[in-house]
Design a protein around this motif. Structure first.
Motif, mmCIF file in Angstrom:
data_model
loop_
_atom_site.group_PDB
_atom_site.id
_atom_site.type_symbol
_atom_site.label_atom_id
_atom_site.label_comp_id
_atom_site.label_asym_id
_atom_site.label_seq_id
_atom_site.Cartn_x
_atom_site.Cartn_y
_atom_site.Cartn_z
ATOM 1 N N ASP A 67 0.803 -1.232 0.000
ATOM 2 C CA ASP A 67 0.000 0.000 0.000
ATOM 3 C C ASP A 67 0.832 1.277 0.000
ATOM 4 O O ASP A 67 0.311 2.354 -0.326
ATOM 5 C CB ASP A 67 -0.999 0.002 1.165
ATOM 6 N N ASP A 68 2.119 1.191 0.324
ATOM 7 C CA ASP A 68 2.982 2.379 0.315
ATOM 8 C C ASP A 68 3.872 2.437 -0.925
ATOM 9 O O ASP A 68 4.816 3.223 -0.984
ATOM 10 C CB ASP A 68 3.855 2.410 1.572
ATOM 11 N N PHE A 69 3.562 1.629 -1.944
ATOM 12 C CA PHE A 69 4.417 1.489 -3.120
ATOM 13 C C PHE A 69 4.585 2.815 -3.869
ATOM 14 O O PHE A 69 5.703 3.286 -4.091
ATOM 15 C CB PHE A 69 3.797 0.432 -4.041
ATOM 16 N N VAL A 70 3.483 3.441 -4.258
ATOM 17 C CA VAL A 70 3.562 4.697 -5.003
ATOM 18 C C VAL A 70 4.164 5.792 -4.133
ATOM 19 O O VAL A 70 5.028 6.563 -4.581
ATOM 20 C CB VAL A 70 2.173 5.112 -5.534
ATOM 21 N N ALA A 71 3.737 5.880 -2.886
ATOM 22 C CA ALA A 71 4.255 6.908 -1.984
ATOM 23 C C ALA A 71 5.761 6.789 -1.816
ATOM 24 O O ALA A 71 6.483 7.793 -1.819
ATOM 25 C CB ALA A 71 3.560 6.809 -0.624
ATOM 26 N N THR A 72 6.269 5.573 -1.693
ATOM 27 C CA THR A 72 7.701 5.375 -1.496
ATOM 28 C C THR A 72 8.484 5.821 -2.722
ATOM 29 O O THR A 72 9.493 6.539 -2.609
ATOM 30 C CB THR A 72 8.002 3.898 -1.192
ATOM 31 N N HIS A 73 8.045 5.420 -3.908
ATOM 32 C CA HIS A 73 8.749 5.821 -5.126
ATOM 33 C C HIS A 73 8.770 7.341 -5.282
ATOM 34 O O HIS A 73 9.812 7.925 -5.628
ATOM 35 C CB HIS A 73 8.105 5.182 -6.356
ATOM 36 N N THR A 74 7.645 7.991 -5.059
ATOM 37 C CA THR A 74 7.599 9.434 -5.278
ATOM 38 C C THR A 74 8.343 10.203 -4.196
ATOM 39 O O THR A 74 8.985 11.218 -4.485
ATOM 40 C CB THR A 74 6.145 9.920 -5.365
ATOM 41 N N ARG A 125 12.370 -8.246 3.522
ATOM 42 C CA ARG A 125 11.707 -7.333 2.591
ATOM 43 C C ARG A 125 10.269 -7.011 2.989
ATOM 44 O O ARG A 125 9.660 -6.117 2.416
ATOM 45 C CB ARG A 125 11.726 -7.910 1.177
ATOM 46 N N VAL A 126 9.739 -7.724 3.947
ATOM 47 C CA VAL A 126 8.367 -7.449 4.372
ATOM 48 C C VAL A 126 8.312 -6.538 5.594
ATOM 49 O O VAL A 126 7.227 -6.267 6.105
ATOM 50 C CB VAL A 126 7.591 -8.763 4.657
ATOM 51 N N THR A 127 9.455 -6.034 6.064
ATOM 52 C CA THR A 127 9.431 -5.147 7.226
ATOM 53 C C THR A 127 8.681 -3.867 6.898
ATOM 54 O O THR A 127 8.786 -3.316 5.795
ATOM 55 C CB THR A 127 10.854 -4.803 7.703
ATOM 56 N N ARG A 128 7.891 -3.364 7.856
ATOM 57 C CA ARG A 128 7.191 -2.096 7.685
ATOM 58 C C ARG A 128 7.933 -0.951 8.371
ATOM 59 O O ARG A 128 7.461 0.186 8.375
ATOM 60 C CB ARG A 128 5.775 -2.202 8.249
ATOM 61 N N SER A 129 9.090 -1.238 8.943
ATOM 62 C CA SER A 129 9.898 -0.197 9.576
ATOM 63 C C SER A 129 10.721 0.517 8.514
ATOM 64 O O SER A 129 11.602 -0.082 7.892
ATOM 65 C CB SER A 129 10.831 -0.809 10.621
ATOM 66 N N HIS A 130 10.440 1.803 8.287
ATOM 67 C CA HIS A 130 11.184 2.554 7.272
ATOM 68 C C HIS A 130 12.665 2.626 7.635
ATOM 69 O O HIS A 130 13.533 2.503 6.765
ATOM 70 C CB HIS A 130 10.614 3.963 7.135
ATOM 71 N N ARG A 131 12.946 2.814 8.914
ATOM 72 C CA ARG A 131 14.342 2.913 9.348
ATOM 73 C C ARG A 131 15.087 1.608 9.090
ATOM 74 O O ARG A 131 16.214 1.606 8.585
ATOM 75 C CB ARG A 131 14.403 3.274 10.830
ATOM 76 N N LEU A 132 14.451 0.484 9.421
ATOM 77 C CA LEU A 132 15.089 -0.813 9.205
ATOM 78 C C LEU A 132 15.237 -1.109 7.716
ATOM 79 O O LEU A 132 16.284 -1.594 7.259
ATOM 80 C CB LEU A 132 14.262 -1.909 9.879
ATOM 81 N N ALA A 133 14.202 -0.793 6.926
ATOM 82 C CA ALA A 133 14.260 -1.031 5.487
ATOM 83 C C ALA A 133 15.366 -0.200 4.841
ATOM 84 O O ALA A 133 16.097 -0.685 3.966
ATOM 85 C CB ALA A 133 12.912 -0.702 4.855
ATOM 86 N N HIS A 177 14.082 -2.807 -0.222
ATOM 87 C CA HIS A 177 13.396 -3.108 1.035
ATOM 88 C C HIS A 177 12.339 -2.071 1.386
ATOM 89 O O HIS A 177 11.559 -2.271 2.320
ATOM 90 C CB HIS A 177 14.404 -3.218 2.177
ATOM 91 N N ARG A 178 12.341 -0.948 0.652
ATOM 92 C CA ARG A 178 11.372 0.110 0.929
ATOM 93 C C ARG A 178 10.231 0.135 -0.078
ATOM 94 O O ARG A 178 9.079 0.361 0.296
ATOM 95 C CB ARG A 178 12.093 1.467 0.958
ATOM 96 N N ALA A 179 10.528 -0.076 -1.346
ATOM 97 C CA ALA A 179 9.491 -0.118 -2.388
ATOM 98 C C ALA A 179 9.292 -1.576 -2.781
ATOM 99 O O ALA A 179 10.131 -2.162 -3.469
ATOM 100 C CB ALA A 179 9.910 0.715 -3.592
ATOM 101 N N VAL A 180 8.195 -2.170 -2.346
ATOM 102 C CA VAL A 180 8.034 -3.624 -2.422
ATOM 103 C C VAL A 180 6.778 -3.999 -3.200
ATOM 104 O O VAL A 180 5.710 -3.408 -3.020
ATOM 105 C CB VAL A 180 7.950 -4.229 -0.997
#
Length: 283
Positions: free
Chosen positions: A99-106, A159-167, A227-230
């Motif tokens: 669900d954060d795919f587009v947001a992460t890329h942009t 790759r499934v972590t939801r932690s932005h810092r860890l990713a 690990h951030r855009a999955v």
């Protein structure tokens, strides 16, 4: 999101998988994007799936070309011409976005960079098992749910972590170089036009990575965000996969790197010169 963005999604006769993928785009946290389905000659079932998603509220353009063998590069170039967005995300109709795919890329877009996202490979059984409700609720991307439903996490457990810092930490740590992959990459439109887009002389197998190699040759460097855009890749057969074509593509990619080639032999400019475009199916 301040920049204008199009997600360009390729497909070919996989309506069941496409329906799940479109459910993923309907569930994005970032809503300000246009979705362009680059259709390499699918039958009517695909158009019906797209029409249903459009009626449900997704902003979709459907660009289509006649089925004449594997011509993914051509339909992607036509989809680029159909978009006027300044930033382009490329993916496939068998890859469900988190669900954060587009947001992460942009959010991670920066000048003179292309982004190289990550993919989690699903088994055929798990691909079938994932439902639209699993996608709407987001549970399909939860590590615990995936493992409980048969996902083998040995290759990509983080790759499934939801932690932005860890990713971000894992992205910096990974030894894998960033590559331009058709299932999960993004680039500035101006940079893609500078290398003439996707090379229509190339068939299946590394044709997307050739784009990244040409981008690198003009000074546009890749950034690893796997690990951030999955996205989650649904399993399917590939009848268009040919060993001779893949060998030819590998040889061409070696030439691109060796000779520092910066322009697709037959790409966006040639389509524009021919006055050729995909049919637009917008009902």
């Amino acid at each position: 999101m301040s920049l204008t963005c199009s997600v360009i999604l390729s497909t070919y006769n996989q309506p069941a998988w496409l329906q799940k993928v479109l459910a993923g785009y309907a569930a994005q946290t970032e809503r300000a994007f246009e979705l362009i389905v680059a259709d390499d000659g699918s039958r009517a079932e695909t158009a019906q799936v797209i029409d249903d998603a459009r009626r449900a509220g997704l902003n979709i353009r459907h660009v289509w070309q006649k089925d004449d063998g594997f011509r993914k590069c051509a339909i992607l170039n036509k989809a680029v011409l159909a978009s006027d967005a300044e930033y382009l995300i490329f993916t496939d109709g068998d890859c469900i976005p988190r669900d954060d795919f587009v947001a992460t890329h942009t959010q991670l877009a920066e000048p003179k960079r292309f982004l190289s996202g990550g993919v989690i490979w699903m088994s055929r059984a798990l691909s079938v098992r994932i439902s639209e409700d699993d996608i709407r609720t987001g549970r399909f991307s939860d590590g615990g749910w995936l493992r409980a439903n048969g996902w083998n996490a040995r290759r990509h457990p983080y790759r499934v972590t939801r932690s932005h810092r860890l990713a971000k930490f894992f992205d910096v740590l990974t030894p894998t170089s960033p590559t331009f992959n058709g299932h999960n990459s993004s680039v500035w439109r101006a940079d893609l036009l500078a290398v003439n887009g996707f090379d229509e002389t190339m068939g299946y197998g590394g044709e997307d990575r050739a784009v990244g190699e040409r981008l690198t040759n003009i000074g546009v460097r890749g950034r690893q965000v796997r690990h951030r855009a999955v996205c989650f890749h649904l399993d399917h057969d590939r009848p268009y996969k040919r060993a001779d074509v893949m060998r030819a593509n590998r040889a061409e990619r070696k030439r691109i790197v060796r000779e520092k080639d910066v322009r697709a032999t037959v790409g966006i400019a040639e389509i524009a010169a021919r006055g050729e475009s995909a049919l637009r199916r917008e009902r």
